[in-house]
Motif scaffolding. Structure first.
Motif, PDB file in Angstrom:
ATOM      1  N   HIS A  80       7.294   4.565   8.185  1.00 49.83           N
ATOM      2  CA  HIS A  80       7.896   3.555   7.306  1.00 49.83           C
ATOM      3  C   HIS A  80       9.280   3.134   7.793  1.00 49.83           C
ATOM      4  O   HIS A  80       9.748   2.049   7.447  1.00 49.83           O
ATOM      5  N   SER A  81       9.915   3.980   8.578  1.00 47.12           N
ATOM      6  CA  SER A  81      11.234   3.619   9.097  1.00 47.12           C
ATOM      7  C   SER A  81      11.142   2.817  10.391  1.00 47.12           C
ATOM      8  O   SER A  81      12.147   2.303  10.882  1.00 47.12           O
ATOM      9  N   ILE A  82       9.931   2.709  10.945  1.00 48.67           N
ATOM     10  CA  ILE A  82       9.733   1.952  12.178  1.00 48.67           C
ATOM     11  C   ILE A  82       9.627   0.476  11.833  1.00 48.67           C
ATOM     12  O   ILE A  82       8.915   0.103  10.890  1.00 48.67           O
ATOM     13  N   PRO A  83      10.322  -0.409  12.554  1.00 49.51           N
ATOM     14  CA  PRO A  83      10.243  -1.847  12.260  1.00 49.51           C
ATOM     15  C   PRO A  83       8.807  -2.353  12.291  1.00 49.51           C
ATOM     16  O   PRO A  83       7.981  -1.879  13.072  1.00 49.51           O
ATOM     17  N   LEU A  84       8.526  -3.345  11.437  1.00 44.21           N
ATOM     18  CA  LEU A  84       7.164  -3.860  11.319  1.00 44.21           C
ATOM     19  C   LEU A  84       6.667  -4.450  12.630  1.00 44.21           C
ATOM     20  O   LEU A  84       5.482  -4.333  12.959  1.00 44.21           O
ATOM     21  N   TYR A  85       7.578  -5.074  13.402  1.00 44.41           N
ATOM     22  CA  TYR A  85       7.124  -5.683  14.649  1.00 44.41           C
ATOM     23  C   TYR A  85       6.608  -4.644  15.635  1.00 44.41           C
ATOM     24  O   TYR A  85       5.746  -4.933  16.459  1.00 44.41           O
ATOM     25  N   ILE A 103      -2.190 -17.078   5.849  1.00 44.48           N
ATOM     26  CA  ILE A 103      -1.194 -17.440   6.852  1.00 44.48           C
ATOM     27  C   ILE A 103      -0.855 -16.197   7.670  1.00 44.48           C
ATOM     28  O   ILE A 103      -0.381 -15.197   7.130  1.00 44.48           O
ATOM     29  N   LEU A 104      -1.124 -16.260   8.960  1.00 46.28           N
ATOM     30  CA  LEU A 104      -0.778 -15.165   9.865  1.00 46.28           C
ATOM     31  C   LEU A 104       0.637 -15.368  10.389  1.00 46.28           C
ATOM     32  O   LEU A 104       0.974 -16.450  10.887  1.00 46.28           O
ATOM     33  N   ILE A 105       1.464 -14.352  10.274  1.00 46.99           N
ATOM     34  CA  ILE A 105       2.854 -14.453  10.729  1.00 46.99           C
ATOM     35  C   ILE A 105       2.962 -14.262  12.234  1.00 46.99           C
ATOM     36  O   ILE A 105       3.810 -14.836  12.905  1.00 46.99           O
ATOM     37  N   GLY A 106       2.083 -13.463  12.806  1.00 43.90           N
ATOM     38  CA  GLY A 106       2.191 -13.118  14.230  1.00 43.90           C
ATOM     39  C   GLY A 106       2.888 -11.781  14.366  1.00 43.90           C
ATOM     40  O   GLY A 106       2.373 -10.759  13.933  1.00 43.90           O
ATOM     41  N   SER A 150      -0.732 -15.823  -5.370  1.00 39.04           N
ATOM     42  CA  SER A 150      -0.253 -16.976  -4.600  1.00 39.04           C
ATOM     43  C   SER A 150       0.219 -16.590  -3.205  1.00 39.04           C
ATOM     44  O   SER A 150       0.267 -17.425  -2.309  1.00 39.04           O
ATOM     45  N   ASN A 151       0.571 -15.308  -3.010  1.00 37.06           N
ATOM     46  CA  ASN A 151       1.013 -14.855  -1.686  1.00 37.06           C
ATOM     47  C   ASN A 151      -0.192 -14.703  -0.751  1.00 37.06           C
ATOM     48  O   ASN A 151      -1.045 -13.853  -0.972  1.00 37.06           O
ATOM     49  N   LYS A 152      -0.263 -15.532   0.256  1.00 39.91           N
ATOM     50  CA  LYS A 152      -1.375 -15.489   1.197  1.00 39.91           C
ATOM     51  C   LYS A 152      -0.881 -15.219   2.624  1.00 39.91           C
ATOM     52  O   LYS A 152      -1.576 -15.493   3.600  1.00 39.91           O
ATOM     53  N   VAL A 153       0.335 -14.691   2.733  1.00 44.10           N
ATOM     54  CA  VAL A 153       0.955 -14.465   4.033  1.00 44.10           C
ATOM     55  C   VAL A 153       0.619 -13.058   4.521  1.00 44.10           C
ATOM     56  O   VAL A 153       0.976 -12.066   3.882  1.00 44.10           O
ATOM     57  N   ILE A 154      -0.074 -12.978   5.650  1.00 44.79           N
ATOM     58  CA  ILE A 154      -0.416 -11.697   6.271  1.00 44.79           C
ATOM     59  C   ILE A 154       0.646 -11.397   7.316  1.00 44.79           C
ATOM     60  O   ILE A 154       0.777 -12.135   8.305  1.00 44.79           O
ATOM     61  N   MET A 155       1.398 -10.348   7.115  1.00 48.00           N
ATOM     62  CA  MET A 155       2.487  -9.996   8.026  1.00 48.00           C
ATOM     63  C   MET A 155       1.933  -9.289   9.266  1.00 48.00           C
ATOM     64  O   MET A 155       2.323  -8.166   9.597  1.00 48.00           O
ATOM     65  N   PHE A 156       1.047  -9.985   9.932  1.00 49.97           N
ATOM     66  CA  PHE A 156       0.377  -9.419  11.100  1.00 49.97           C
ATOM     67  C   PHE A 156      -0.134 -10.563  11.955  1.00 49.97           C
ATOM     68  O   PHE A 156      -0.059 -11.734  11.574  1.00 49.97           O
TER      69      PHE A 156
END
Length: 315
Positions: A268-273, A15-18, A172-178
């Motif tokens: 690491h302190s920069i937001p993921l988005y 699952i791609l989060i975007g 079970s985690n298949k979520v790609i935070m990208f």
């Protein structure tokens, strides 16, 4: 035991989060991304058409530019259509094999683009430092062999990424935070130790980019030595003008690559988005700028583009 029982070697989908944290703004974010992708496709296709039809451009520098244009088209197309489908239609599922294919193309054509930039630097070095031998050193068969070598290098280095991911057990985690599949993002979801993946990814990044950057810089150091020995300022400026567009392409590509790498490794302190947006821009900005830069700096390309615009207006 629960980790092992809950894992399987090949999940059916990821699952791609975007862009994490900005899901509500996906539709608005998609507008500039779509515009950039369209510009990249149109610009690089025009470059390829002009080089193919203009016989005066049938020389090594423009053959390498053609390779760069094809590489930019593939690199941006490997990511953007799926990303836009996610933004517009919430199509966030990507099959495991499709994820591996996307991962392969992203890494492979990044390596190819880096190799093409190095080849273009070598072409400028021969053209300025040894112009009388340019046609012999970089004959058409030699250019074809260089292009084939760059392609083979990219493929051989990128194939192990797919096998390294394919061997991993996933939980079970298949979520790609990208917004697309990259080696590091997919490997993070594994239930097993990913030390080999990390070592191989870091080794490829450091050796391939390090090798290409080192010899590209070395080429331009020798070019600058020759330029500063020229007798007149006009001759120096003419020599600089033949290299200016390529220097801009080099800086755009490697500065964005360095910024992307630094934000992933140390930010690491920069937001993921921010990480995700920068990574997406890295795959879209060079394909836009490369045809623009060469179109502006190359008289034959510029005149053909203007002629095409004039013809369409009078049609």
């Amino acid at each position: 035991m629960s980790s092992v029982n809950g894992s399987h070697r090949q999940p059916s989908v990821f699952i791609l989060i975007g862009i994490p944290g900005l899901e509500a703004a996906h539709i608005w974010i998609s507008i500039p991304f779509c515009g950039m992708y369209i510009m990249a496709c149109i610009g690089n296709c025009i470059i390829l058409y002009i080089i193919k039809t203009e016989r005066s451009l049938h020389e090594p520098m423009y053959y390498f530019l053609s390779m760069l244009a094809v590489t930019d088209l593939v690199l941006s197309t490997s990511v953007t259509p799926k990303m836009l489908a996610l933004f517009w239609f919430h199509s966030n599922e990507i099959y495991f094999d499709a994820c591996l294919i996307q991962l392969f193309f992203v890494h492979c054509f990044f390596i190819i683009e880096s190799g093409v930039i190095l080849a273009m630097a070598f072409d400028r070095y021969v053209a300025i430092c040894n112009p009388l031998r340019h046609s012999n050193v970089l004959s058409n068969p030699v250019v074809m062999r260089i292009g084939l070598l760059i392609l083979i290098r990219g493929v051989l280095i990128s194939i192990p990424f797919c096998f390294l991911v394919k061997r991993l057990p996933f939980c079970s985690n298949k979520v790609i935070m990208f917004s697309y599949c990259g080696h590091g993002m997919v490997a993070k979801l594994a239930c097993a130790d990913t030390f080999i993946n990390t070592v191989y990814g870091g080794t490829v990044s450091n050796l391939v980019v390090g090798f290409d950057v080192t010899f590209t810089v070395l080429s331009y150091v020798m070019i600058l030595r020759v330029i500063f020995r020229l007798p007149t300022w006009a001759a120096r400026m003419k020599a600089f003008s033949t290299c200016g567009s390529h220097i801009f392409v080099i800086l755009t590509f490697y500065i964005l690559a360095l910024f992307t790498s630094v934000t992933h490794s140390f930010g690491h302190s920069i937001p993921l988005y921010v990480h995700v947006i920068v990574s997406n821009l890295y795959l879209l900005v060079p394909p836009i700028f490369n045809p623009l830069v060469y179109g502006v700096k190359t008289k034959q390309i510029r005149s053909r583009v203007l002629a095409m615009i004039h013809f369409n207006r009078n049609k």
